[in-house]
Scaffold this motif. Structure first.
Motif, PDB file in Angstrom:
ATOM      1  N   LEU A   1       0.828  -1.212   0.000  1.00  0.00           N
ATOM      2  CA  LEU A   1       0.000   0.000   0.000  1.00  0.00           C
ATOM      3  C   LEU A   1       0.859   1.257   0.000  1.00  0.00           C
ATOM      4  N   LEU A   2       2.001   1.209   0.698  1.00  0.00           N
ATOM      5  CA  LEU A   2       2.911   2.346   0.729  1.00  0.00           C
ATOM      6  C   LEU A   2       3.484   2.626  -0.659  1.00  0.00           C
ATOM      7  N   LEU A   3       3.869   1.565  -1.380  1.00  0.00           N
ATOM      8  CA  LEU A   3       4.389   1.736  -2.735  1.00  0.00           C
ATOM      9  C   LEU A   3       3.339   2.365  -3.651  1.00  0.00           C
TER      10      LEU A   3
ATOM     11  N   GLY B   1       3.683  -2.789  -6.190  1.00  0.00           N
ATOM     12  CA  GLY B   1       2.872  -2.654  -4.986  1.00  0.00           C
ATOM     13  C   GLY B   1       1.642  -3.552  -5.012  1.00  0.00           C
ATOM     14  N   VAL B   2       0.964  -3.609  -6.169  1.00  0.00           N
ATOM     15  CA  VAL B   2      -0.231  -4.452  -6.295  1.00  0.00           C
ATOM     16  C   VAL B   2       0.142  -5.931  -6.187  1.00  0.00           C
ATOM     17  N   PHE B   3       1.253  -6.323  -6.839  1.00  0.00           N
ATOM     18  CA  PHE B   3       1.703  -7.715  -6.777  1.00  0.00           C
ATOM     19  C   PHE B   3       2.020  -8.124  -5.341  1.00  0.00           C
ATOM     20  N   LEU B   4       2.754  -7.277  -4.622  1.00  0.00           N
ATOM     21  CA  LEU B   4       3.087  -7.572  -3.231  1.00  0.00           C
ATOM     22  C   LEU B   4       1.837  -7.630  -2.369  1.00  0.00           C
ATOM     23  N   LEU B   5       0.883  -6.744  -2.652  1.00  0.00           N
ATOM     24  CA  LEU B   5      -0.369  -6.726  -1.900  1.00  0.00           C
ATOM     25  C   LEU B   5      -1.165  -8.009  -2.120  1.00  0.00           C
ATOM     26  N   LEU B   6      -1.240  -8.477  -3.366  1.00  0.00           N
ATOM     27  CA  LEU B   6      -1.974  -9.702  -3.675  1.00  0.00           C
ATOM     28  C   LEU B   6      -1.331 -10.926  -3.026  1.00  0.00           C
ATOM     29  N   ILE B   7       0.007 -10.991  -3.097  1.00  0.00           N
ATOM     30  CA  ILE B   7       0.707 -12.114  -2.470  1.00  0.00           C
ATOM     31  C   ILE B   7       0.483 -12.122  -0.960  1.00  0.00           C
TER      32      ILE B   7
ATOM     33  N   LEU C   1      -1.419 -21.816   0.890  1.00  0.00           N
ATOM     34  CA  LEU C   1      -0.099 -21.724   1.510  1.00  0.00           C
ATOM     35  C   LEU C   1       0.985 -22.285   0.593  1.00  0.00           C
ATOM     36  N   PHE C   2       0.655 -23.340  -0.159  1.00  0.00           N
ATOM     37  CA  PHE C   2       1.628 -23.924  -1.079  1.00  0.00           C
ATOM     38  C   PHE C   2       1.999 -22.927  -2.177  1.00  0.00           C
ATOM     39  N   PHE C   3       0.970 -22.344  -2.841  1.00  0.00           N
ATOM     40  CA  PHE C   3       1.250 -21.372  -3.897  1.00  0.00           C
ATOM     41  C   PHE C   3       1.929 -20.126  -3.334  1.00  0.00           C
ATOM     42  N   TYR C   4       1.564 -19.749  -2.122  1.00  0.00           N
ATOM     43  CA  TYR C   4       2.184 -18.589  -1.481  1.00  0.00           C
ATOM     44  C   TYR C   4       3.677 -18.803  -1.291  1.00  0.00           C
ATOM     45  N   MET C   5       4.053 -19.955  -0.758  1.00  0.00           N
ATOM     46  CA  MET C   5       5.472 -20.168  -0.476  1.00  0.00           C
ATOM     47  C   MET C   5       6.278 -20.373  -1.767  1.00  0.00           C
ATOM     48  N   VAL C   6       5.660 -20.973  -2.811  1.00  0.00           N
ATOM     49  CA  VAL C   6       6.364 -21.140  -4.081  1.00  0.00           C
ATOM     50  C   VAL C   6       6.639 -19.782  -4.729  1.00  0.00           C
ATOM     51  N   ILE C   7       5.608 -18.935  -4.799  1.00  0.00           N
ATOM     52  CA  ILE C   7       5.768 -17.612  -5.407  1.00  0.00           C
ATOM     53  C   ILE C   7       6.738 -16.760  -4.604  1.00  0.00           C
ATOM     54  N   LEU C   8       6.624 -16.826  -3.280  1.00  0.00           N
ATOM     55  CA  LEU C   8       7.515 -16.032  -2.430  1.00  0.00           C
ATOM     56  C   LEU C   8       8.962 -16.494  -2.572  1.00  0.00           C
ATOM     57  N   PHE C   9       9.172 -17.784  -2.758  1.00  0.00           N
ATOM     58  CA  PHE C   9      10.537 -18.288  -2.953  1.00  0.00           C
ATOM     59  C   PHE C   9      11.109 -17.813  -4.281  1.00  0.00           C
TER      60      PHE C   9
ATOM     61  N   GLU D   1      11.615 -12.563   3.154  1.00  0.00           N
ATOM     62  CA  GLU D   1      10.841 -13.445   2.267  1.00  0.00           C
ATOM     63  C   GLU D   1      11.187 -14.915   2.501  1.00  0.00           C
ATOM     64  N   ILE D   2      12.469 -15.215   2.686  1.00  0.00           N
ATOM     65  CA  ILE D   2      12.835 -16.612   2.964  1.00  0.00           C
ATOM     66  C   ILE D   2      12.318 -17.010   4.353  1.00  0.00           C
ATOM     67  N   LEU D   3      12.212 -16.041   5.268  1.00  0.00           N
ATOM     68  CA  LEU D   3      11.587 -16.311   6.566  1.00  0.00           C
ATOM     69  C   LEU D   3      10.113 -16.670   6.380  1.00  0.00           C
ATOM     70  N   GLY D   4       9.438 -15.943   5.476  1.00  0.00           N
ATOM     71  CA  GLY D   4       8.044 -16.243   5.186  1.00  0.00           C
ATOM     72  C   GLY D   4       7.869 -17.626   4.581  1.00  0.00           C
ATOM     73  N   VAL D   5       8.793 -18.016   3.687  1.00  0.00           N
ATOM     74  CA  VAL D   5       8.740 -19.358   3.093  1.00  0.00           C
ATOM     75  C   VAL D   5       8.906 -20.415   4.188  1.00  0.00           C
ATOM     76  N   TRP D   6       9.875 -20.221   5.066  1.00  0.00           N
ATOM     77  CA  TRP D   6      10.124 -21.174   6.153  1.00  0.00           C
ATOM     78  C   TRP D   6       8.913 -21.289   7.086  1.00  0.00           C
ATOM     79  N   LEU D   7       8.312 -20.138   7.417  1.00  0.00           N
ATOM     80  CA  LEU D   7       7.135 -20.154   8.278  1.00  0.00           C
ATOM     81  C   LEU D   7       5.967 -20.876   7.608  1.00  0.00           C
ATOM     82  N   ALA D   8       5.797 -20.624   6.284  1.00  0.00           N
ATOM     83  CA  ALA D   8       4.695 -21.261   5.566  1.00  0.00           C
ATOM     84  C   ALA D   8       4.877 -22.779   5.513  1.00  0.00           C
ATOM     85  N   VAL D   9       6.111 -23.238   5.256  1.00  0.00           N
ATOM     86  CA  VAL D   9       6.383 -24.677   5.228  1.00  0.00           C
ATOM     87  C   VAL D   9       6.133 -25.288   6.601  1.00  0.00           C
ATOM     88  N   ARG D  10       6.619 -24.620   7.636  1.00  0.00           N
ATOM     89  CA  ARG D  10       6.443 -25.125   9.002  1.00  0.00           C
ATOM     90  C   ARG D  10       4.970 -25.162   9.398  1.00  0.00           C
TER      91      ARG D  10
END
Length: 212
Positions: A25-27, A53-59, A75-83, A188-197
């Motif tokens: 939203l800031l972007l 900004g829109v892409f980051l907001l949607l993710i 969560l699967f698609f989220y962590m794949v895209i974020l990775f 972002e890699i922290l987000g991937v790790w959290l999503a997998v966990r």
């Protein structure tokens, strides 16, 4: 419950995605503000910042909904895209930090060539400069750019080249850009790790015989 349990992972993932939403939203807001006040006149730059900004907001929305509902597919698609975003951003950040002066000049030449006349004119007027680089190889092009230049310094005949002015601050800008990008790539890699966990954890309120 200890940190690392279901509730802690859920809250951490939700908090991270809320931060991503605020950054998105800031972007969008900064791009709209810059366009509204005439700070940035190029529609391509404005469109690019808004698109990021829109892409980051949607993710972030996908990740937040997936975290709240413990939705395996989202969560699967989220962590794949974020990775994938992490790999791209990490590579770009490292390139920014490792870029030398010669590479900066090549990048400026390529960027200058892709700019429209309106964007060049706005940049020349803002920086009070004319042309990019006054080199022997591009002498004819430089003379043409100076003739069409609308910067205030043209009347005094003491104009600096835009490339020279930008190079004075490009090293510092690239260091900041690379550092900020590198920092966010680790979130972002922290987000991937959290999503997998989180995906592999059992909801304590769910039916014990249900599958994950």
């Amino acid at each position: 419950m200890v940190c690392g349990g279901f509730t802690c992972s859920k809250n951490a993932l939700c908090s991270l995605n809320v931060v991503y939403m605020l950054v998105g939203l800031l972007l969008i807001g900064v791009a709209a503000w810059g366009k509204g006040f005439g700070i940035v006149s190029s529609i391509h730059i404005i469109g690019g910042v808004i698109a990021v900004g829109v892409f980051l907001l949607l993710i972030a929305i996908v990740g937040l909904i997936g975290a709240l509902n413990h939705h395996q597919v989202m969560l699967f698609f989220y962590m794949v895209i974020l990775f994938l975003v992490f790999l791209f951003q990490f590579g770009v950040s490292c390139s920014c930090l490792a870029m030398n002066r010669e590479q900066q000049e090549k990048l400026l030449n390529a960027t200058w060539g892709m700019m429209g006349n309106g964007t060049r004119g706005a940049l020349e007027k803002q920086l009070d400069c004319c042309g990019l680089f006054n080199t022997t190889a591009s002498q004819a092009q430089f003379v043409s750019e100076v003739q069409s230049c609308i910067a205030p310094c043209k009347g005094t005949k003491k104009c600096y080249t835009c490339g020279g002015l930008m190079l004075q601050h490009s090293a510092e800008a690239l260091q900041i850009l690379g550092g900020v990008g590198l920092f966010f790539s680790f979130t972002e890699i922290l987000g991937v790790w959290l999503a997998v966990r989180y995906r592999n954890q059992k909801d304590p309120r769910a039916n014990p015989s249900a599958f994950l």
